[in-house]
Design a protein around this motif. Structure first.
Motif, PDB file in Angstrom:
ATOM      1  N   HIS A 110    -109.154  54.214  36.178  1.00  0.00           N
ATOM      2  CA  HIS A 110    -109.371  52.777  36.324  1.00  0.00           C
ATOM      3  C   HIS A 110    -108.982  51.969  35.095  1.00  0.00           C
ATOM      4  O   HIS A 110    -108.856  50.750  35.186  1.00  0.00           O
ATOM      5  CB  HIS A 110    -110.841  52.508  36.655  1.00  0.00           C
ATOM      6  N   ARG A 111    -108.796  52.607  33.958  1.00  0.00           N
ATOM      7  CA  ARG A 111    -108.503  51.878  32.729  1.00  0.00           C
ATOM      8  C   ARG A 111    -107.092  52.197  32.249  1.00  0.00           C
ATOM      9  O   ARG A 111    -106.875  52.687  31.155  1.00  0.00           O
ATOM     10  CB  ARG A 111    -109.547  52.218  31.657  1.00  0.00           C
ATOM     11  N   ARG A 112    -106.120  51.892  33.108  1.00  0.00           N
ATOM     12  CA  ARG A 112    -104.716  52.124  32.759  1.00  0.00           C
ATOM     13  C   ARG A 112    -104.196  50.941  31.943  1.00  0.00           C
ATOM     14  O   ARG A 112    -104.424  49.787  32.296  1.00  0.00           O
ATOM     15  CB  ARG A 112    -103.882  52.294  34.032  1.00  0.00           C
ATOM     16  N   PRO A 113    -103.502  51.207  30.839  1.00  0.00           N
ATOM     17  CA  PRO A 113    -103.064  50.101  29.970  1.00  0.00           C
ATOM     18  C   PRO A 113    -102.186  49.107  30.719  1.00  0.00           C
ATOM     19  O   PRO A 113    -101.346  49.486  31.544  1.00  0.00           O
ATOM     20  CB  PRO A 113    -102.291  50.815  28.857  1.00  0.00           C
ATOM     21  N   ASP A 114    -102.400  47.838  30.433  1.00  0.00           N
ATOM     22  CA  ASP A 114    -101.596  46.776  31.034  1.00  0.00           C
ATOM     23  C   ASP A 114    -100.413  46.471  30.116  1.00  0.00           C
ATOM     24  O   ASP A 114    -100.589  46.259  28.912  1.00  0.00           O
ATOM     25  CB  ASP A 114    -102.443  45.523  31.239  1.00  0.00           C
ATOM     26  N   ALA A 115     -99.217  46.424  30.684  1.00  0.00           N
ATOM     27  CA  ALA A 115     -98.004  46.290  29.876  1.00  0.00           C
ATOM     28  C   ALA A 115     -97.980  44.983  29.092  1.00  0.00           C
ATOM     29  O   ALA A 115     -97.460  44.927  27.968  1.00  0.00           O
ATOM     30  CB  ALA A 115     -96.774  46.389  30.770  1.00  0.00           C
ATOM     31  N   ARG A 116     -98.523  43.911  29.650  1.00  0.00           N
ATOM     32  CA  ARG A 116     -98.488  42.616  28.969  1.00  0.00           C
ATOM     33  C   ARG A 116     -99.435  42.600  27.767  1.00  0.00           C
ATOM     34  O   ARG A 116     -99.112  42.055  26.712  1.00  0.00           O
ATOM     35  CB  ARG A 116     -98.830  41.509  29.976  1.00  0.00           C
ATOM     36  N   ILE A 117    -100.573  43.213  27.931  1.00  0.00           N
ATOM     37  CA  ILE A 117    -101.489  43.336  26.799  1.00  0.00           C
ATOM     38  C   ILE A 117    -100.901  44.272  25.750  1.00  0.00           C
ATOM     39  O   ILE A 117    -100.997  44.031  24.544  1.00  0.00           O
ATOM     40  CB  ILE A 117    -102.866  43.828  27.280  1.00  0.00           C
ATOM     41  N   ALA A 118    -100.260  45.340  26.216  1.00  0.00           N
ATOM     42  CA  ALA A 118     -99.630  46.285  25.295  1.00  0.00           C
ATOM     43  C   ALA A 118     -98.586  45.597  24.428  1.00  0.00           C
ATOM     44  O   ALA A 118     -98.474  45.888  23.227  1.00  0.00           O
ATOM     45  CB  ALA A 118     -98.999  47.438  26.073  1.00  0.00           C
ATOM     46  N   ARG A 119     -97.826  44.668  25.002  1.00  0.00           N
ATOM     47  CA  ARG A 119     -96.800  43.967  24.216  1.00  0.00           C
ATOM     48  C   ARG A 119     -97.441  43.139  23.106  1.00  0.00           C
ATOM     49  O   ARG A 119     -96.893  43.054  22.002  1.00  0.00           O
ATOM     50  CB  ARG A 119     -95.950  43.087  25.133  1.00  0.00           C
ATOM     51  N   GLN A 120     -98.593  42.532  23.373  1.00  0.00           N
ATOM     52  CA  GLN A 120     -99.269  41.774  22.317  1.00  0.00           C
ATOM     53  C   GLN A 120     -99.720  42.694  21.184  1.00  0.00           C
ATOM     54  O   GLN A 120     -99.626  42.352  20.002  1.00  0.00           O
ATOM     55  CB  GLN A 120    -100.481  41.032  22.881  1.00  0.00           C
ATOM     56  N   ILE A 121    -100.218  43.864  21.551  1.00  0.00           N
ATOM     57  CA  ILE A 121    -100.673  44.808  20.538  1.00  0.00           C
ATOM     58  C   ILE A 121     -99.502  45.301  19.694  1.00  0.00           C
ATOM     59  O   ILE A 121     -99.590  45.385  18.469  1.00  0.00           O
ATOM     60  CB  ILE A 121    -101.417  45.981  21.207  1.00  0.00           C
ATOM     61  N   VAL A 122     -98.382  45.599  20.349  1.00  0.00           N
ATOM     62  CA  VAL A 122     -97.203  46.069  19.618  1.00  0.00           C
ATOM     63  C   VAL A 122     -96.710  44.997  18.655  1.00  0.00           C
ATOM     64  O   VAL A 122     -96.344  45.285  17.506  1.00  0.00           O
ATOM     65  CB  VAL A 122     -96.098  46.496  20.604  1.00  0.00           C
ATOM     66  N   ARG A 123     -96.701  43.734  19.090  1.00  0.00           N
ATOM     67  CA  ARG A 123     -96.291  42.655  18.192  1.00  0.00           C
ATOM     68  C   ARG A 123     -97.225  42.564  16.992  1.00  0.00           C
ATOM     69  O   ARG A 123     -96.786  42.334  15.858  1.00  0.00           O
ATOM     70  CB  ARG A 123     -96.251  41.324  18.941  1.00  0.00           C
ATOM     71  N   ALA A 124     -98.510  42.737  17.225  1.00  0.00           N
ATOM     72  CA  ALA A 124     -99.465  42.658  16.125  1.00  0.00           C
ATOM     73  C   ALA A 124     -99.286  43.810  15.135  1.00  0.00           C
ATOM     74  O   ALA A 124     -99.526  43.637  13.937  1.00  0.00           O
ATOM     75  CB  ALA A 124    -100.893  42.660  16.678  1.00  0.00           C
ATOM     76  N   LEU A 125     -98.850  44.967  15.615  1.00  0.00           N
ATOM     77  CA  LEU A 125     -98.623  46.107  14.727  1.00  0.00           C
ATOM     78  C   LEU A 125     -97.428  45.888  13.802  1.00  0.00           C
ATOM     79  O   LEU A 125     -97.311  46.554  12.768  1.00  0.00           O
ATOM     80  CB  LEU A 125     -98.410  47.386  15.553  1.00  0.00           C
ATOM     81  N   GLY A 126     -96.557  44.963  14.170  1.00  0.00           N
ATOM     82  CA  GLY A 126     -95.399  44.670  13.319  1.00  0.00           C
ATOM     83  C   GLY A 126     -94.530  45.897  13.132  1.00  0.00           C
ATOM     84  O   GLY A 126     -94.236  46.620  14.080  1.00  0.00           O
ATOM     85  N   ASN A 127     -94.118  46.137  11.885  1.00  0.00           N
ATOM     86  CA  ASN A 127     -93.210  47.251  11.614  1.00  0.00           C
ATOM     87  C   ASN A 127     -93.943  48.511  11.158  1.00  0.00           C
ATOM     88  O   ASN A 127     -93.340  49.399  10.558  1.00  0.00           O
ATOM     89  CB  ASN A 127     -92.176  46.846  10.558  1.00  0.00           C
ATOM     90  N   ALA A 128     -95.235  48.598  11.434  1.00  0.00           N
ATOM     91  CA  ALA A 128     -96.007  49.781  11.050  1.00  0.00           C
ATOM     92  C   ALA A 128     -95.421  51.029  11.715  1.00  0.00           C
ATOM     93  O   ALA A 128     -95.218  51.060  12.923  1.00  0.00           O
ATOM     94  CB  ALA A 128     -97.464  49.618  11.463  1.00  0.00           C
ATOM     95  N   GLU A 129     -95.156  52.034  10.919  1.00  0.00           N
ATOM     96  CA  GLU A 129     -94.607  53.286  11.442  1.00  0.00           C
ATOM     97  C   GLU A 129     -95.696  54.316  11.728  1.00  0.00           C
ATOM     98  O   GLU A 129     -95.580  55.100  12.661  1.00  0.00           O
ATOM     99  CB  GLU A 129     -93.589  53.860  10.463  1.00  0.00           C
ATOM    100  N   SER A 130     -96.739  54.321  10.905  1.00  0.00           N
ATOM    101  CA  SER A 130     -97.851  55.248  11.126  1.00  0.00           C
ATOM    102  C   SER A 130     -99.070  54.445  11.553  1.00  0.00           C
ATOM    103  O   SER A 130     -99.433  53.448  10.912  1.00  0.00           O
ATOM    104  CB  SER A 130     -98.150  56.050   9.859  1.00  0.00           C
ATOM    105  N   VAL A 131     -99.693  54.858  12.655  1.00  0.00           N
ATOM    106  CA  VAL A 131    -100.772  54.077  13.262  1.00  0.00           C
ATOM    107  C   VAL A 131    -101.951  54.994  13.566  1.00  0.00           C
ATOM    108  O   VAL A 131    -101.783  56.065  14.157  1.00  0.00           O
ATOM    109  CB  VAL A 131    -100.299  53.399  14.570  1.00  0.00           C
ATOM    110  N   LEU A 132    -103.141  54.555  13.194  1.00  0.00           N
ATOM    111  CA  LEU A 132    -104.376  55.255  13.543  1.00  0.00           C
ATOM    112  C   LEU A 132    -105.053  54.489  14.668  1.00  0.00           C
ATOM    113  O   LEU A 132    -105.291  53.287  14.550  1.00  0.00           O
ATOM    114  CB  LEU A 132    -105.305  55.327  12.329  1.00  0.00           C
ATOM    115  N   ASN A 133    -105.354  55.181  15.755  1.00  0.00           N
ATOM    116  CA  ASN A 133    -106.048  54.570  16.886  1.00  0.00           C
ATOM    117  C   ASN A 133    -107.505  55.015  16.835  1.00  0.00           C
ATOM    118  O   ASN A 133    -107.832  56.167  17.116  1.00  0.00           O
ATOM    119  CB  ASN A 133    -105.396  54.994  18.207  1.00  0.00           C
TER     120      ASN A 133
END
Length: 258
Positions: A24-47
């Motif tokens: 039921h909690r499948r990532p939404d592509a539009r929200i994912a795009r906002q998160i990716v933009r916020a990450l900027g050019n970060a190459e290593s990411v901790l979730n």
């Protein structure tokens, strides 16, 4: 990690409320795009509080941290490597990652300020998806059927805690709205704002912690009223303005610090 932290890993609330997250909690592509933009050019990411792996960006070196064995078991094949640990005690040296992200998880942490401080310690940039309670309280499901959600969530860490803690640590903080699409695939509390019948599904409700943690009888009575309002057309009369709308500001906010 300390012995007390190890013992805490076995205190897993998701043994009961996390069973259907992957469905039921499948990532939404539009929200994912906002998160990716916020990450900027970060190459290593901790979730941090990674759950079943939603919104982990592709093409970057991602490490996941998650305390719940139930959630870890739902991570798909090929997901980022996961470390079983808590946000408040991240087992990494200072500045190990370009960025750290926490997506709709801070309100579950035992000590949100400590977890946010740990995110700052191990990364150069921090991204947190949370919500503004003043706006979420106006969401029709909360306002008309389950106002208890507002009282329950007032005790949880949300936007003010996240922003205040990052600013206290000297970070520059940006906050942007995250509109919820009418066909949002990530079944958090307000995801079904234009699909009200979805809330009648026990599986949907079980994957929303705000609903799963409420008194079951109280939720059942609220769903009976919602079902009756849908059958009679009263819900559609009250919310005709929503039916032609593509997105809703339900109070979700993306916080970027650092």
């Amino acid at each position: 990690m300390t012995g007390s932290a190890d013992r805490g890993l076995h205190d897993d609330p998701y043994r009961t409320i996390g069973i259907g997250y992957a469905r039921h909690r499948r990532p939404d592509a539009r929200i994912a795009r906002q998160i990716v933009r916020a990450l900027g050019n970060a190459e290593s990411v901790l979730n941090v509080g990674a759950g079943a792996g939603s919104y982990e960006p592709r093409g970057r070196r991602v490490t996941a941290v998650e305390p719940s064995s139930v959630m870890i078991a739902q991570r798909p094949p090929g997901a980022a490597p996961v470390v079983r640990a808590r946000a408040e005690s991240l087992p990494f040296p200072d500045r190990s990652f370009d960025a750290a992200m926490a997506i709709l998880t801070v309100h579950h942490w035992r000590d949100a300020p400590a977890g946010l401080a740990e995110m700052r310690r191990v990364s150069g940039r921090q991204i947190v998806l949370t919500w503004d309670p003043a706006i979420s309280a106006r969401f029709w499901l909360v306002r008309e059927y389950l106002p208890e959600i507002t009282a329950a969530e007032s005790r949880l860490a949300s936007l003010d805690v996240v922003r205040t803690e990052f600013e206290r640590q000297g970070a520059r903080v940006d906050v942007v709205p995250v509109p919820v699409p009418a066909d949002c695939t990530d079944g958090f509390l307000a995801a079904y704002w234009r699909r009200p019948a979805s809330y009648l599904d026990p599986g949907v409700r079980a994957a929303v912690s705000a609903l799963a943690k409420l008194d079951r009888d109280r939720v059942g009575r609220a769903m009976e009223r919602l079902s009756a309002d849908l059958s009679s057309g009263r819900w559609h009369e009250r919310h005709a303005d929503l039916l032609g709308t593509g997105t809703l500001d339900a109070g979700y906010r993306l916080v970027t610090a650092g």
